[in-house]
Every structure is written in structure tokens, then in C-alpha cells.
Design an enzyme around this catalytic site. Structure first.
Site: not given
Ligand code: FE2
Ligand code: BEZ
Length: 403
Positions: A178, A60, A140, A62, A205, A208, A307
Site C-alpha cells: 500500500h 492504476h 494489496e 481501485h 503509493h 503522495e 486512480d
Molecule cells: Fe491509488
């Protein structure tokens, strides 16, 4: 055909087999593993205290946010999210070709052969279609405003179609929702229908922050203020359990789960989904630590991921698992180390739907080699020593080719 010989070969199979002074033969795929194997044209002994194991997989990331170094607000989830919204466009503009290349290079140096990339704009496609590493490219969807749903769906479809055309053996497609607080259920259903019909892996996600827990359970707390600021009169749109249920029958990964409750872990297990654990990101946003003991008790597979650089200082996956090893103080380091290596190989491969992460006949020959500073007497401690002493690898093979 290549034959590699190493002092220690970690298969990353269910039994955590470690072979001493063993050999692996491969071309694009692993052909054989063991001792006194057939002769090959190219035979390499990797040297004293050498390790040969499956290459790592970062489930995972971004990369669109890779230009962030010191800009975003850390220490509080909602302050961070507001800072992401404020700086998003600038961070994207500042991440061009070289920025993506640096991000991929950092992963590559740390022995990563494949990564799951969450793409919210499609801007990363231009670089990632030529990535030296394998990519699972998760388009996404994000958006809760009913009036914007059609526009958002059209934009999503355009990005998805463009990425689908680039599919090849190193570039696969997935879909990302998302989060339960940021996607309208109507959009979610439409997008998950595509995942179902095209058999695409999905990520989301989930739980979190404490703020997310409170918002989805009670419609109150910091997210209430956040929604009042950005979107007038918003209400939580889905119950967490209903949200998880929508992923039934899909290859699904729930990212974070720091504030998931017993019922939700049970549901995640029931639908055969996995969890991605991002400990450094969770620490920097100060949301708490995933309860790995609970995750293990529910027999849920977990991967470990960095991440994005929006919530991390590095994409080096060895650094990430070392952080995990040091953060989970209630778990025995010897056993946790084994689980962490499994998390970034076999489990991450399963989460992304890849045929690697294990040294076994027929698996893709995605391998790394490196050396420990000294020999290890007790093989039970080898995973721990690897995590403590490794930052970068010497060789990385992807589909049998050194990259
Ligand atoms: Fe993330
Ligand atoms: C939205 O686009 O609706 C959204 C984005 C981030 C957080 C919550 C909602």
C-alpha cells in the site's frame, strides 16, 4: 486477418511516428504496418479524419471504491484518508456486480484495453475474472500493527492464490504494497519475496502528500495525529530510501511521487522503476502536482492513471490526460501532449508488463479508432488535438477482436 486503413496512424514508437493514410494488418497480433500491404478478407477504411492508435492502458485503479460519488472528503489528504477509513466497508458493500461493470464500461468507452487494479479485499475478483478488458490484478497488502502481521499475511496469501489460479492471457497477477507508512517492513519483505520468486509486477503509493513526507522524515505532523487516533504509539517504520531500495530487481511502479525528493527520484531511476501520475486524484486531495520536468530530467518513465473513484469523478482516461495537459502549465502543450499519449500507451504497457501499447509487428493487436472533427495540417499538433477532442472511441480491439 483484418486490415484497417486510417487517415492518421500513431505507432507510439520511440520516434513518435505518425503515418498518413496508412494501413495496419493484424490477427491476434500486429502483422504489418505501412502502405500498399497485402490483400485481406476484411478491409475497413475508417473514414475521413480517422485515427488508429494503440488502445489506452490505465495503469492504476481501485474499482472496489467505485460506488463512491459524493461521500468522501476532498481537499485535504488526511481528512480524505479518515473518510476512507470511516466509509470503506459501506462503499465495498455498495459495489456489487453492476458497479464494477459500470466502472469497466466507462474505461472501455474511453478506449482503455487494460488496467492495473489494486485489490485490497479480493471482492472485485468475482467480476473482474470475466472482464472484457485485460486486467493486471494487484493483490494489496496493508497493515502496520505487529500483532496482526500473521493474520494479514495469511489473508493476503489466500487472496493471491485464488487470483493466481485465474491467470490467463487477459488476466495477469501483481502485488501491491500500500505505502511506506502503512505496511510493516516484515510484511513487505515477505510479500516482495513472492513477487521476486514469481516474477510479478509490483505497485506502491509513494510520497503522495506533504503529511507522508513529514511523517517518514521526522515522525511528526498530521500523520502523527492520524496514527495516535487509529493505532496507539505508532512510529514511522522505514526510511523512504530504504523503502525504494526494497524494490530493486522487481518490475516496480511508484504511484504519485508528488513529494519525492531528488535522492528518491535518483533511486527510482537507478532501480529502473517507473512512476504513475494521477493528476486529478492529486488535485482533489489537494496534495500538489508531480514535477514532470524533474521526472523527465531523471529519464524516469511515467504512466498516467485515474486512480479509483475514491479520488476521481471519472475513469475516462482521455479526460485524465486532458486534465494533465491543462494542469502542467509550465510545459509546452505540443510536447506534453506527445508525452501524455506515450504515458497511457507504451509506458503504461511497460509498467504493467503487457505486450501492447505500440503498433509494431508482434505486439498484441490492442487498438482504438476514432475521428477528429476536422483534418490536422501540422502533424506535430496531432497528439494535442487528439487529447482536446476525444472522449470516447468508435472501435476497440483487444487481441484482434472488436469488443
Ligand atoms: Fe491509488
Ligand atoms: C494500517 O492498517 O496499519 C494502516 C492503514 C492505513 C494507513 C496507515 C496504517
Amino acid at each position: 486477418m483484418i486490415k484497417l486503413k486510417a487517415d492518421y496512424v500513431l505507432l507510439m514508437d520511440n520516434k513518435n511516428t505518425i503515418l498518413k493514410n496508412a494501413e495496419v494488418i493484424f490477427d491476434k497480433k500486429i502483422i504489418d504496418v505501412g502502405y500498399d500491404l497485402e490483400k485481406c478478407e476484411q478491409e475497413i477504411y475508417l473514414g475521413e479524419n480517422s485515427i488508429l492508435m494503440p488502445a489506452l492502458i490505465n495503469s492504476h485503479t481501485h474499482l472496489e471504491f467505485s460506488s463512491n460519488k459524493t461521500l468522501l472528503e476532498y481537499g485535504d489528504f488526511i481528512l480524505w484518508l479518515n473518510s476512507v477509513i470511516e466509509h470503506r466497508e459501506n462503499l465495498f458493500i455498495n459495489c456489487k456486480g453492476d458497479c464494477f461493470k459500470k466502472a469497466v464500461d466507462e474505461m472501455k468507452k474511453s478506449g482503455v484495453c487494460a488496467f492495473g487494479e489494486i485489490s485490497s479485499t479480493g471482492d472485485d475478483l468475482r467480476y473482474l475474472k470475466h472482464s472484457p478488458l485485460k486486467v493486471v490484478y494487484f493483490n494489496e497488502i496493508i497493515g502496520t500493527t505487529p500483532a496482526a502481521v500473521d493474520m494479514l499475511y495469511q489473508d493476503f496469501q489466500a487472496r493471491l492464490n485464488e487470483s493466481m489460479e485465474l491467470q490467463n492471457e487477459k488476466f495477469k497477477i501483481g502485488i501491491s504494497i500500500h505505502s511506506p507508512y502503512s505496511v510493516h517492513p516484515f510484511l513487505m519483505d515477505k510479500v516482495l519475496n513472492i513477487a521476486r520468486s514469481e516474477n510479478l509486477p509490483v505497485q506502491t503509493h509513494f510520497m503522495e502528500s506533504k503529511a507522508e513526507r513529514r511523517w517518514l522524515d521526522e515522525g511528526e505532523g498530521e500523520f502523527k495525529l492520524f496514527f495516535e487516533k487509529h493505532f496507539k504509539n505508532a512510529k514511522p517504520l522505514i526510511k523512504p530510501i530504504e523503502f525504494i531500495e526494497k524494490f530493486r530487481g522487481l518490475k516496480a511502479t511508484f504511484i504519485h511521487c508528488v513529494h519525492a525528493n531528488e535522492e528518491e527520484f535518483e533511486k527510482i531511476k537507478e532501480i529502473n522503476a517507473s512512476i504513475a501520475h494521477c493528476p486529478v486524484s492529486n488535485r482533489l486531495l489537494n496534495v500538489g502536482l508531480l514535477d514532470l520536468e524533474k521526472v523527465k530530467n531523471y529519464s524516469i518513465d511515467y504512466s498516467v492513471a485515474t486512480d479509483g473513484l475514491s479520488s476521481n469523478y471519472s475513469l475516462n482516461l482521455f479526460k485524465e490526460i486532458r486534465a494533465a495537459l491543462l494542469m502542467h502549465v509550465s510545459l509546452h502543450p505540443k510536447y506534453l501532449a506527445k508525452d501524455l499519449l506515450k504515458a497511457v500507451t507504451k509506458n503504461a504497457a511497460k509498467s504493467l508488463g503487457l505486450n501492447n501499447g505500440e503498433i509494431k509487428k508482434g505486439k498484441d493487436a490492442d487498438l482504438i479508432t476514432f475521428k477528429l472533427p476536422n483534418s490536422v495540417e501540422n502533424l506535430e499538433l496531432l497528439p494535442l488535438q487528439i487529447i482536446l477532442h476525444t472522449n470516447e472511441v468508435e472501435k476497440l480491439y483487444i487481441n484482434g477482436k472488436e469488443v
